[in-house]
Write an enzyme that holds these catalytic residues in place. Structure first.
Site, mmCIF file in Angstrom:
data_model
loop_
_atom_site.group_PDB
_atom_site.id
_atom_site.type_symbol
_atom_site.label_atom_id
_atom_site.label_comp_id
_atom_site.label_asym_id
_atom_site.label_seq_id
_atom_site.Cartn_x
_atom_site.Cartn_y
_atom_site.Cartn_z
ATOM 1 N N SER A 36 -22.692 24.033 38.717
ATOM 2 C CA SER A 36 -22.974 25.262 37.961
ATOM 3 C C SER A 36 -21.747 26.144 37.871
ATOM 4 O O SER A 36 -21.240 26.639 38.885
ATOM 5 C CB SER A 36 -24.116 26.035 38.631
ATOM 6 O OG SER A 36 -24.179 27.342 38.083
ATOM 7 N N ASP B 190 -25.654 22.801 27.590
ATOM 8 C CA ASP B 190 -26.426 23.631 26.651
ATOM 9 C C ASP B 190 -26.734 22.903 25.343
ATOM 10 O O ASP B 190 -27.442 23.440 24.489
ATOM 11 C CB ASP B 190 -25.658 24.919 26.357
ATOM 12 C CG ASP B 190 -25.605 25.832 27.581
ATOM 13 O OD1 ASP B 190 -26.513 25.735 28.431
ATOM 14 O OD2 ASP B 190 -24.652 26.624 27.679
ATOM 15 N N ARG C 18 -31.896 28.423 22.424
ATOM 16 C CA ARG C 18 -31.474 27.072 22.016
ATOM 17 C C ARG C 18 -32.663 26.183 21.667
ATOM 18 O O ARG C 18 -32.535 25.258 20.867
ATOM 19 C CB ARG C 18 -30.602 26.442 23.100
ATOM 20 C CG ARG C 18 -29.325 27.239 23.333
ATOM 21 C CD ARG C 18 -28.271 26.455 24.081
ATOM 22 N NE ARG C 18 -27.378 27.344 24.807
ATOM 23 C CZ ARG C 18 -26.376 28.033 24.266
ATOM 24 N NH1 ARG C 18 -26.127 27.938 22.979
ATOM 25 N NH2 ARG C 18 -25.621 28.817 25.004
HETATM 26 C C1 S3P Z 1 -22.555 29.157 31.689
HETATM 27 C C2 S3P Z 1 -22.824 28.096 32.498
HETATM 28 C C3 S3P Z 1 -23.957 27.193 32.293
HETATM 29 C C4 S3P Z 1 -24.570 27.335 30.917
HETATM 30 C C5 S3P Z 1 -24.714 28.754 30.495
HETATM 31 C C6 S3P Z 1 -23.363 29.452 30.491
HETATM 32 C C7 S3P Z 1 -21.399 30.019 32.001
HETATM 33 O O1 S3P Z 1 -24.952 27.489 33.270
HETATM 34 O O2 S3P Z 1 -25.811 26.684 30.844
HETATM 35 O O3 S3P Z 1 -25.268 28.840 29.189
HETATM 36 O O4 S3P Z 1 -20.985 30.815 31.139
HETATM 37 O O5 S3P Z 1 -20.884 29.908 33.122
HETATM 38 P P1 S3P Z 1 -24.846 26.861 34.754
HETATM 39 O O6 S3P Z 1 -23.571 27.291 35.292
HETATM 40 O O7 S3P Z 1 -25.980 27.444 35.534
HETATM 41 O O8 S3P Z 1 -24.970 25.392 34.547
#
Ligand code: S3P
Length: 454
Positions: free
Chosen positions: A174, A327, A407
């Protein structure tokens, strides 16, 4: 603070060929980070191309509440007068991050090592999402979180008055958690280390370096280690936000589905931590040319020329690619429904904790549109029905729930553009969180969208 549009249904009808130039809004991830790092620098950061979607506007309001001066100076043009690392003030009101997991998690990170207390809330979607994944590592710095059962918002975070640096191996891939730890590490003395087994989007690392933080990356047996030296003075920057590859996915996939389409999408990121969808589309046989590769705002970008050339073939996406297209799975699932053969998306359990449970939302919506799917906790498989001919194609003809998830809403509208019967999304208002120009942009390319339920 958060000012969500009233719910409204939106219907997508079978479309004639899409053509023209799709000018996308700014990248959501980079927009949040530009505002937050601008607030932590000493002096004025100027931002151009900022995404003016609700998620980012909520982050702008939050940074004001923490003491930064954040001003809109023109369309997409913003000025942030920062308060310096460790200089965040205590907000007087509850911080409402609306629909944005990125907003709340990154801001919690930024304040966790400041001697202030703040209470965070969000909409019904955000208040269901797990925050323990950030408050657990933030507790190692000395911050204390008091939230609802299961680590849910609303939640109060008491920042550490005397923070200690942290070494943290991410238990989930993440970028939000990685970024929260790095932002907290900014105001801890000495070195904070974050280790990720699978690379996730690296915008925080890139931007921290741009703002003058001392940071290095090392490959270790445990994974990619990012080592940040705390308590730098961040220098204000001029940030040109590149366009959002995750938003690009919607017009790109629509053009690949609608016969005769030929569109150009300028300035799409080729950052390898974001481009898994494009790798997958090429494997499926898509006709995409990457023209004029260059650097914009510290990110590699190219112009995309996308042409419909026939039915794509189903593929399997490997687990190690999931983070680089996390995403994009909803719209990939739509594309897969029109492909020949099965598409199997592996290692996608993180989709269950997004704005909605995206595996469940896609599976139920696709079934309503006449598509056969299989799911496990960690996999989504879609049986392709072929794109063309009277026997091929996806029936559509359903009303699908968007579940407060932008989305999901956009993915099913793309499906409706190529299905045999129109598809209605029960509530298209969440699209404004990330892609406020979606309706106008898609109709400008030739899509037919109508606001009356059909
Ligand atoms: C993001 C990280 C992702 C993504 C989100 C934006 C970011 O989430 O799904 O739309 O800007 O760091 P995760 O880090 O929880 O996977």
């Amino acid at each position: 603070m958060s000012d969500h549009a009233a719910p409204f249904p939106l219907t997508a009808h079978a479309s004639g060929a899409l053509s023209g130039v799709a000018t996308l809004p700014g990248d959501k991830s980079i927009s949040h980070r530009a505002l937050i790092l601008g607030a932590l620098a000493v002096g004025e950061t100027r931002i151009t191309g900022l995404l003016e979607g609700q998620d980012v506007l909520d982050t702008a309001a939050a940074m004001r509440a923490f003491g930064a001066t954040v001003t809109r100076t023109g369309p997409g043009a913003w000025s942030v007068q920062g308060v310096g690392v460790g200089g965040l003030a205590e907000p007087e009101q509850v911080i409402d991050c609306g629909n944005s997991g990125t907003g709340v998690r990154l801001i919690m990170g930024a304040m966790a090592t400041c001697p202030v207390t703040a209470t965070f809330t969000g909409d019904a979607s955000l208040n269901r999402r797990p925050m323990g994944r950030v408050t657990d590592p933030l507790a190692l710095f000395g911050a204390r979180a008091h939230g609802r059962a299961g680590g849910r918002l609303p939640m109060t975070l008491v920042g550490a008055a005397d923070p200690v640096p942290v070494r943290y191996a991410l238990p989930v891939p993440s970028a939000q958690v990685k970024s929260a730890v790095l932002l907290a590490g900014l105001n801890a003395p000495a070195e904070t280390v974050v280790i990720e087994r699978e690379p996730t989007r690296d915008h925080t690392e890139r931007m921290l370096a741009g703002f003058g933080a001392s940071l290095r990356v090392e490959d270790t047996p445990e994974g990619r280690a990012i080592i940040l030296t705390g308590q730098p003075e961040l220098r204000p920057q001029t940030v040109a936000v590149p366009r959002d590859p995750s938003s690009a996915a919607f017009p790109v996939c629509a053009a690949l589905l609608v016969p005769g389409s030929d569109i150009t999408v300028p300035g799409v990121s080729r950052n390898p931590t974001r481009d898994g969808l494009y790798v997958t589309l090429l494997e499926m046989g898509a006709d995409i040319a990457f023209v004029n590769p260059r650097d914009e705002g510290g990110e590699p970008v190219a112009d995309l020329r996308v042409r419909h050339t026939g039915t794509l073939k189903g593929v399997t996406t490997p687990p190690q690619r999931a983070a680089s297209m996390i995403d994009e799975f909803p719209v990939l699932a739509v594309l897969a429904a029109f492909a020949e053969g099965e598409t199997v998306m592996r290692g996608v359990r993180e989709l269950r904790v997004k704005e909605s449970d995206r595996i469940d939302a896609m599976a139920r919506g696709l079934e309503a549109c006449g598509v056969t799917v299989r799911e496990t906790e960690d996999t989504l498989s879609v049986q392709g029905m072929g794109g063309e001919g009277t026997s091929g194609g996806v029936p559509g003809g359903a009303t699908v729930e968007s579940r407060l998830d932008h989305r999901i809403a956009m993915a099913f509208l793309v499906l409706g553009m190529a299905a045999r019967a129109p598809v209605t999304v029960d509530d298209a208002s969440p699209i404004a969180t990330s892609f406020p120009s979606f309706e106008g942009l898609m109709t400008g390319l030739g899509a037919t969208l109508s606001r009356a339920a059909g």
